[in-house]
Design an enzyme around this catalytic site. Structure first.
Site, PDB file in Angstrom:
ATOM      1  N   LYS A   1       0.827  -1.174  -0.150  1.00 22.33           N
ATOM      2  CA  LYS A   1      -0.030   0.047   0.146  1.00 22.33           C
ATOM      3  C   LYS A   1       0.878   1.357  -0.114  1.00 22.33           C
ATOM      4  O   LYS A   1       2.022   1.304   0.247  1.00 22.33           O
ATOM      5  CB  LYS A   1      -0.942   0.004   1.223  1.00 22.33           C
TER       6      LYS A   1
ATOM      7  N   TYR B   1     -12.254  -2.686  -4.107  1.00 21.65           N
ATOM      8  CA  TYR B   1     -12.779  -2.846  -2.923  1.00 21.65           C
ATOM      9  C   TYR B   1     -14.296  -2.951  -2.797  1.00 21.65           C
ATOM     10  O   TYR B   1     -14.949  -2.468  -1.767  1.00 21.65           O
ATOM     11  CB  TYR B   1     -12.172  -1.827  -1.923  1.00 21.65           C
TER      12      TYR B   1
ATOM     13  N   PHE C   1     -16.069   2.598   6.763  1.00 18.12           N
ATOM     14  CA  PHE C   1     -14.502   3.088   6.321  1.00 18.12           C
ATOM     15  C   PHE C   1     -14.253   2.861   4.865  1.00 18.12           C
ATOM     16  O   PHE C   1     -13.180   3.395   4.430  1.00 18.12           O
ATOM     17  CB  PHE C   1     -13.632   1.946   7.140  1.00 18.12           C
TER      18      PHE C   1
ATOM     19  N   ARG D   1      -1.497 -14.433   4.411  1.00 19.73           N
ATOM     20  CA  ARG D   1      -2.067 -13.808   5.277  1.00 19.73           C
ATOM     21  C   ARG D   1      -1.314 -14.001   6.615  1.00 19.73           C
ATOM     22  O   ARG D   1      -1.286 -13.092   7.564  1.00 19.73           O
ATOM     23  CB  ARG D   1      -3.568 -14.571   5.255  1.00 19.73           C
TER      24      ARG D   1
ATOM     25  N   THR E   1      -5.186  -7.455  10.276  1.00 22.51           N
ATOM     26  CA  THR E   1      -5.459  -6.305   9.725  1.00 22.51           C
ATOM     27  C   THR E   1      -5.331  -5.019  10.378  1.00 22.51           C
ATOM     28  O   THR E   1      -4.445  -3.948   9.947  1.00 22.51           O
ATOM     29  CB  THR E   1      -7.371  -6.342   9.313  1.00 22.51           C
TER      30      THR E   1
ATOM     31  N   ARG F   1       2.521  -6.500   9.210  1.00 21.74           N
ATOM     32  CA  ARG F   1       2.034  -5.390   9.536  1.00 21.74           C
ATOM     33  C   ARG F   1       2.468  -5.094  11.038  1.00 21.74           C
ATOM     34  O   ARG F   1       2.527  -3.693  11.429  1.00 21.74           O
ATOM     35  CB  ARG F   1       0.404  -5.603   9.998  1.00 21.74           C
TER      36      ARG F   1
ATOM     37  N   ASN G   1      -2.145   0.175   6.625  1.00 17.15           N
ATOM     38  CA  ASN G   1      -1.756  -1.091   7.336  1.00 17.15           C
ATOM     39  C   ASN G   1      -0.677  -2.028   6.413  1.00 17.15           C
ATOM     40  O   ASN G   1      -0.629  -2.996   6.519  1.00 17.15           O
ATOM     41  CB  ASN G   1      -2.848  -1.862   7.682  1.00 17.15           C
TER      42      ASN G   1
ATOM     43  N   HIS H   1      -2.227  -5.594   1.296  1.00 12.51           N
ATOM     44  CA  HIS H   1      -3.474  -6.332   1.264  1.00 12.51           C
ATOM     45  C   HIS H   1      -2.987  -7.565   0.692  1.00 12.51           C
ATOM     46  O   HIS H   1      -2.076  -7.679   0.225  1.00 12.51           O
ATOM     47  CB  HIS H   1      -4.068  -5.715   0.428  1.00 12.51           C
TER      48      HIS H   1
ATOM     49  N   GLU I   1      -9.460 -11.174  -7.772  1.00 15.13           N
ATOM     50  CA  GLU I   1      -8.496  -9.943  -7.533  1.00 15.13           C
ATOM     51  C   GLU I   1      -7.371  -9.881  -8.586  1.00 15.13           C
ATOM     52  O   GLU I   1      -7.084  -8.753  -8.928  1.00 15.13           O
ATOM     53  CB  GLU I   1      -8.280  -9.726  -6.124  1.00 15.13           C
TER      54      GLU I   1
HETATM   55  P1  CMP Z   1      -7.208  -4.930   3.313  1.00 18.14           P
HETATM   56  O1  CMP Z   1      -6.949  -6.087   3.654  1.00 18.14           O
HETATM   57  O2  CMP Z   1      -6.756  -4.049   2.308  1.00 18.14           O
HETATM   58  O3  CMP Z   1      -8.824  -4.709   3.223  1.00 18.14           O
HETATM   59  C1  CMP Z   1      -9.919  -3.550   3.639  1.00 18.14           C
HETATM   60  C2  CMP Z   1      -9.074  -2.648   4.226  1.00 18.14           C
HETATM   61  O4  CMP Z   1      -9.855  -1.758   4.969  1.00 18.14           O
HETATM   62  C3  CMP Z   1      -8.360  -3.215   5.328  1.00 18.14           C
HETATM   63  O5  CMP Z   1      -7.172  -3.883   4.808  1.00 18.14           O
HETATM   64  C4  CMP Z   1      -8.035  -1.954   6.415  1.00 18.14           C
HETATM   65  O6  CMP Z   1      -6.796  -1.360   5.814  1.00 18.14           O
HETATM   66  C5  CMP Z   1      -9.248  -1.108   5.884  1.00 18.14           C
HETATM   67  N1  CMP Z   1     -10.216  -0.999   7.104  1.00 18.14           N
HETATM   68  C6  CMP Z   1     -10.302   0.243   7.905  1.00 18.14           C
HETATM   69  N2  CMP Z   1     -11.207   0.097   8.866  1.00 18.14           N
HETATM   70  C7  CMP Z   1     -11.397  -1.284   8.714  1.00 18.14           C
HETATM   71  C8  CMP Z   1     -12.190  -1.976   9.550  1.00 18.14           C
HETATM   72  N3  CMP Z   1     -12.844  -1.857  10.800  1.00 18.14           N
HETATM   73  N4  CMP Z   1     -12.289  -3.517   9.347  1.00 18.14           N
HETATM   74  C9  CMP Z   1     -11.560  -3.932   8.442  1.00 18.14           C
HETATM   75  N5  CMP Z   1     -10.910  -3.324   7.512  1.00 18.14           N
HETATM   76  C10 CMP Z   1     -10.547  -1.817   7.925  1.00 18.14           C
END
Ligand code: CMP
Length: 140
Positions: A10, A50, A58, A86, A92, A103, A113, A116, A127
């Site tokens: 990211k 997304y 969010f 993962r 996350t 992370r 974060n 992805h 994806e």
């Molecule tokens: P990612 O795995 O890229 O998928 C969706 C992204 O939304 C996640 O990582 C986070 O960076 C972001 N995000 C922000 N707030 C939340 C939340 N409450 N739960 C899950 N993802 C979140």
């Protein structure tokens, strides 16, 4: 089984200049980069990627962040690649991420974060196809 998964480094991690350190973790875990490109996503491209989160509170912040600077997008291939990636990423929210995960080491917040990774084999296929035509993925 041999799997492929989509990974995105990211904008926060690209800005921190840790693309190579993150690639090194993939390689040390036995994951091969079989497609890659750097791209500054438009808001429309980030929204499309997304789309499954479009009703979440969010979503707007996520799209703004993902379009805030270039990202590094790659397809990783290896045994159990979806779960393995993962595990390398960690939770996350970096506050919950186990020590030694990407992370825990590079992420600043749940929004910024660092990475992805596809959450299932089914989503991985969707994806990967979103960013790479099949001819740009190199079996190795
Ligand atoms: P990612 O795995 O890229 O998928 C969706 C992204 O939304 C996640 O990582 C986070 O960076 C972001 N995000 C922000 N707030 C939340 C939340 N409450 N739960 C899950 N993802 C979140």
């Amino acid at each position: 089984a041999l799997e492929r998964t989509l990974s995105i480094i990211k904008p926060d991690a690209v800005a921190k200049n840790v693309i190579g350190e993150i690639y090194s973790r993939f390689e040390k875990a036995g994951l091969k980069v079989v497609a890659a490109k750097m791209k500054h996503l438009s808001r429309q491209e980030a929204e499309g990627f997304y789309a499954v989160h479009r009703e979440r509170p969010f979503f707007a912040a996520l799209v703004d962040f993902m379009a805030s600077g270039p990202v590094m997008i790659q397809v990783l291939e290896g045994e159990g690649a979806v779960l393995k990636n993962r595990e390398l990423m960690g939770a996350t929210n970096p506050k919950d991420a186990a020590a030694g995960t990407i992370r825990a080491d590079f992420a600043d917040s749940i929004d910024a974060n660092a990475v992805h990774g596809s959450d299932s084999l089914e989503n991985a296929a969707i994806e990967i196809a979103y960013f790479f035509p099949a001819t740009d993925v190199y079996a190795r």
